[in-house]
Design a protein around this motif. Structure first.
Motif, PDB file in Angstrom:
ATOM      1  N   GLY A 174       0.751  -0.953   0.186  1.00  0.00           N
ATOM      2  CA  GLY A 174       0.064   0.125  -0.024  1.00  0.00           C
ATOM      3  C   GLY A 174       0.874   1.390  -0.188  1.00  0.00           C
ATOM      4  N   ALA A 175       0.517   2.179  -0.562  1.00  0.00           N
ATOM      5  CA  ALA A 175       1.031   3.440  -1.014  1.00  0.00           C
ATOM      6  C   ALA A 175       1.725   4.028   0.660  1.00  0.00           C
ATOM      7  CB  ALA A 175       0.399   4.504  -1.877  1.00  0.00           C
ATOM      8  N   LEU A 176       0.713   3.960   1.417  1.00  0.00           N
ATOM      9  CA  LEU A 176       0.864   4.656   2.701  1.00  0.00           C
ATOM     10  C   LEU A 176       1.726   4.010   3.775  1.00  0.00           C
ATOM     11  CD1 LEU A 176      -0.105   7.555   3.664  1.00  0.00           C
ATOM     12  CD2 LEU A 176      -1.021   6.751   1.501  1.00  0.00           C
TER      13      LEU A 176
ATOM     14  N   VAL B 193      18.289   4.222   2.864  1.00  0.00           N
ATOM     15  CA  VAL B 193      17.406   5.279   2.754  1.00  0.00           C
ATOM     16  C   VAL B 193      17.392   6.118   3.873  1.00  0.00           C
ATOM     17  CG1 VAL B 193      14.870   5.722   2.496  1.00  0.00           C
ATOM     18  CG2 VAL B 193      16.067   3.816   1.035  1.00  0.00           C
ATOM     19  N   ALA B 194      17.803   7.262   3.875  1.00  0.00           N
ATOM     20  CA  ALA B 194      17.684   8.241   4.753  1.00  0.00           C
ATOM     21  C   ALA B 194      18.025   7.618   6.225  1.00  0.00           C
ATOM     22  CB  ALA B 194      16.431   8.893   4.971  1.00  0.00           C
ATOM     23  N   HIS B 195      17.238   8.272   7.246  1.00  0.00           N
ATOM     24  CA  HIS B 195      17.467   7.942   8.776  1.00  0.00           C
ATOM     25  C   HIS B 195      16.560   7.336   9.469  1.00  0.00           C
ATOM     26  CE1 HIS B 195      21.380   9.961   7.901  1.00  0.00           C
ATOM     27  NE2 HIS B 195      20.499  11.032   7.412  1.00  0.00           N
TER      28      HIS B 195
ATOM     29  N   GLY C 277       4.849   5.137  -1.077  1.00  0.00           N
ATOM     30  CA  GLY C 277       4.173   5.772  -2.261  1.00  0.00           C
ATOM     31  C   GLY C 277       4.830   7.235  -2.326  1.00  0.00           C
ATOM     32  N   GLY C 278       4.926   7.960  -1.286  1.00  0.00           N
ATOM     33  CA  GLY C 278       5.602   9.147  -1.334  1.00  0.00           C
ATOM     34  C   GLY C 278       6.873   9.390  -2.200  1.00  0.00           C
ATOM     35  N   SER C 279       7.460   8.406  -1.874  1.00  0.00           N
ATOM     36  CA  SER C 279       9.150   8.215  -2.455  1.00  0.00           C
ATOM     37  C   SER C 279       8.751   7.965  -3.999  1.00  0.00           C
ATOM     38  CB  SER C 279       9.968   7.239  -1.769  1.00  0.00           C
ATOM     39  OG  SER C 279      11.027   7.036  -2.514  1.00  0.00           O
TER      40      SER C 279
END
Ligand SMILES: Cc1cc2nc3c(=O)[nH]c(=O)nc-3n(C[C@H](O)[C@H](O)[C@H](O)COP(=O)(O)OP(=O)(O)OC[C@H]3O[C@@H](n4cnc5c(N)ncnc54)[C@H](O)[C@@H]3O)c2cc1C
Length: 279
Positions: free
Chosen positions: A73-75, A101-103, A113-115
């Protein structure tokens, strides 16, 4: 810095989000984890009339196997995807990529999904989705549709999503028996956006090789894939990728540096496959 004033609406479902987007009209923008969007609003690099908060839409969260594919799911947050036992077992490329990926604080709120919807050229997940031949599911003013990942990224922060179209989920076909994966990234510090990176999936002599932080978007090197399929060595594939790749310099590395790194990464990843890193 603080953002300019903006309105706020909370969506209860994917359909509700699209309805709110249309109702708000100009200036409407979806808000997922806010880890990229809030930063650009705070720096006033972008502005929003009204944010449509997606974070309470439970139906867009979760990871499950549906037939021969894994649906995410995107979220679903980066952290949830990274620690999912299903992902670790069946899609180890994603689990491996998430280390970069990041921290932790960002992974706890940022969403897959945002990415993918943002399409930052230096993000790991778009390249992994290309390597895994994913399908993007969307719901928008014109209804639902599925977009093959090869048709999804169009340019710098430009995707096939239409105005108001919500990315609802990602469907990733299960890698075939005997599939192998490889992932490498070069960043100045761990957790920083990459200077260059490469995600690879191979099955027998078939291959999908996707770079990130090399071009204006996540991009496959089909020339290197073809070379690999014809039996070229890692050094030969690297040479082809270096020569053929569409390279786009950024603040982290010049075009020449990225072209050089594209070759280094290709050689490293393909040698790691020969070392037997199995998917
Ligand atoms: C310091 C820092 C370091 C980072 N390092 C990395 C890194 O190394 N690698 C990496 O990949 N990322 C990195 N990120 C970004 C992080 O992964 C974000 O979580 C991600 O880019 C966006 O996800 P989000 O859920 O926070 O989206 P948001 O910030 O809420 O939204 C981003 C954009 O996507 C749109 N959007 C969001 N969800 C949807 C949807 N479902 N449908 C349609 N549009 C949508 C929004 O409208 C907005 O335009 C970093 C961020 C920070 C602050």
């Amino acid at each position: 810095m603080k953002p300019g004033a903006f309105g706020y609406r909370r969506a209860e479902s994917a359909e509700d989000a699209v309805r709110l987007f249309l109702e708000v009209g100009e200036g409407a923008q979806y808000l997922a984890g806010g880890q990229s969007l809030m930063a650009t609003l705070n720096f006033r690099v972008s502005e929003a009339g009204t944010l449509i908060d997606l974070t309470r839409i439970e139906s867009l969260k979760g990871i499950e196997q549906r037939g021969n594919a894994i649906h995410i799911g995107a979220l679903t947050t980066h952290a949830s995807v990274a620690r999912s036992s299903l992902v670790r077992k069946r899609l180890p490329l994603i689990a491996e990529a998430y280390v970069h990926v990041a921290h932790p604080a960002i992974r706890n709120r940022g969403t897959i999904g945002g990415s993918i919807a943002l399409g930052d050229p230096a993000s790991e997940m778009p390249a992994c989705m290309l390597a895994l031949d994913a399908v993007i599911h969307a719901n928008g003013p014109a209804g639902k549709r599925s977009i093959p990942i090869d048709d999804f990224y169009l340019g710098l922060y430009e995707t096939a999503l239409e105005e108001g179209e919500l990315l609802t989920g990602i469907e990733i076909p299960l890698p075939a028996e005997g599939a192998r994966h490889g992932f490498e990234e070069i960043a100045r510090r761990h957790g920083d956006y990459a200077m260059a990176g490469l995600a690879v999936m191979t099955t027998g002599r078939r291959a999908r090789m996707a770079y990130f932080a090399i071009s204006d978007r996540a991009l496959r090197s089909t020339a290197a894939e073809d070379a690999f399929v014809s039996g070229a060595s890692p050094a030969e594939c690297a040479e082809v990728a270096t020569r053929e790749m569409y390279v786009f310099g950024d603040l982290n590395a010049s075009e020449n540096m990225k072209r050089h790194l594209a070759g280094v990464l290709m050689r490293r990843v393909l040698l790691s496959l020969d070392g037997g890193a199995s998917a």
